[in-house]
Design a protein around this motif. Structure first.
Motif, PDB file in Angstrom:
ATOM      1  N   UNK A 158      58.202  18.918  33.969  1.00 30.22           N
ATOM      2  CA  UNK A 158      58.682  18.902  35.351  1.00 30.22           C
ATOM      3  C   UNK A 158      57.570  18.493  36.330  1.00 30.22           C
ATOM      4  N   UNK A 159      56.365  19.067  36.222  1.00 29.16           N
ATOM      5  CA  UNK A 159      55.302  18.666  37.162  1.00 29.16           C
ATOM      6  C   UNK A 159      54.928  17.186  37.054  1.00 29.16           C
ATOM      7  N   UNK A 160      55.031  16.618  35.875  1.00 29.60           N
ATOM      8  CA  UNK A 160      54.720  15.197  35.698  1.00 29.60           C
ATOM      9  C   UNK A 160      55.654  14.357  36.571  1.00 29.60           C
ATOM     10  N   UNK A 161      56.944  14.642  36.477  1.00 31.00           N
ATOM     11  CA  UNK A 161      57.915  13.893  37.278  1.00 31.00           C
ATOM     12  C   UNK A 161      57.674  14.099  38.777  1.00 31.00           C
ATOM     13  N   UNK A 162      57.331  15.319  39.161  1.00 32.36           N
ATOM     14  CA  UNK A 162      57.073  15.583  40.574  1.00 32.36           C
ATOM     15  C   UNK A 162      55.844  14.826  41.077  1.00 32.36           C
TER      16      UNK A 162
END
Length: 171
Positions: free
Chosen positions: A143-147
């Motif tokens: 999730x943090x990668x996409x954000x």
């Protein structure tokens, strides 16, 4: 899992895959709706976002498809970067994959289980837990990668490097 096993041990025999997922969702207190014996949709709160969990059972193929949809919609101007990000992430996965639906920009994680070809569907409660937790774990992990790509204008490689740093020790 021990408490869950104790509560559900009598429900393992002869249950359809969608039934086992319903038992699992009930045990976690997650709201869910069924569409017959073929589909179930639930919601679960992760540490980053809320997830829609969707499973579809295809009896004729003996395949249970499981999707986890984080609350991420990709705007048109970021889709090329997200496609690249998905490619880099998927190289690291053993089970399942991320994808983006082109029509809506919806990001999701999908995997499927080919269940026993015998007379009874072979999804146990342990199998349901593995199916759901594998999807949620990967969604939470990436999730943090996409954000970073969507909101911090990081390149996919920079986002992966920044988000997946292993921390040492304890704060």
């Amino acid at each position: 899992m021990m408490m869950l096993d104790d509560q559900m041990s009598d429900r393992d025999d002869g249950a359809l895959p969608i039934d086992m997922l319903a038992y699992y969702f009930d045990a976690h207190g997650w709201s869910h709706e069924r569409s017959g014996d073929e589909e179930i949709v639930a919601t679960a709160q992760g540490s980053w976002t809320q997830y829609e969990l969707r499973a579809v059972w295809r009896e004729e193929d003996r395949v249970l498809q499981f999707l986890a949809l984080p609350d991420i919609r990709v705007p048109a101007d970021k889709r090329a970067a997200i496609y690249e990000t998905i490619g880099l992430i998927n190289e690291q996965l053993w089970i399942g994959h991320f994808e983006m639906w082109a029509s809506s920009g919806m990001l999701l994680f999908r995997h499927a289980a080919l269940l026993d070809a015998g007379d009874e569907p072979a999804l146990t409660l342990d199998g349901a837990e593995t199916l759901v937790e594998a999807a949620l774990d990967e969604c939470e992990r990436f999730y943090p990668v996409f954000q970073f790509v969507l909101w911090a204008d990081k390149t996919p490689a920079e986002a992966i490097a920044a988000a997946l740093i292993e921390t040492q020790g304890e704060a």
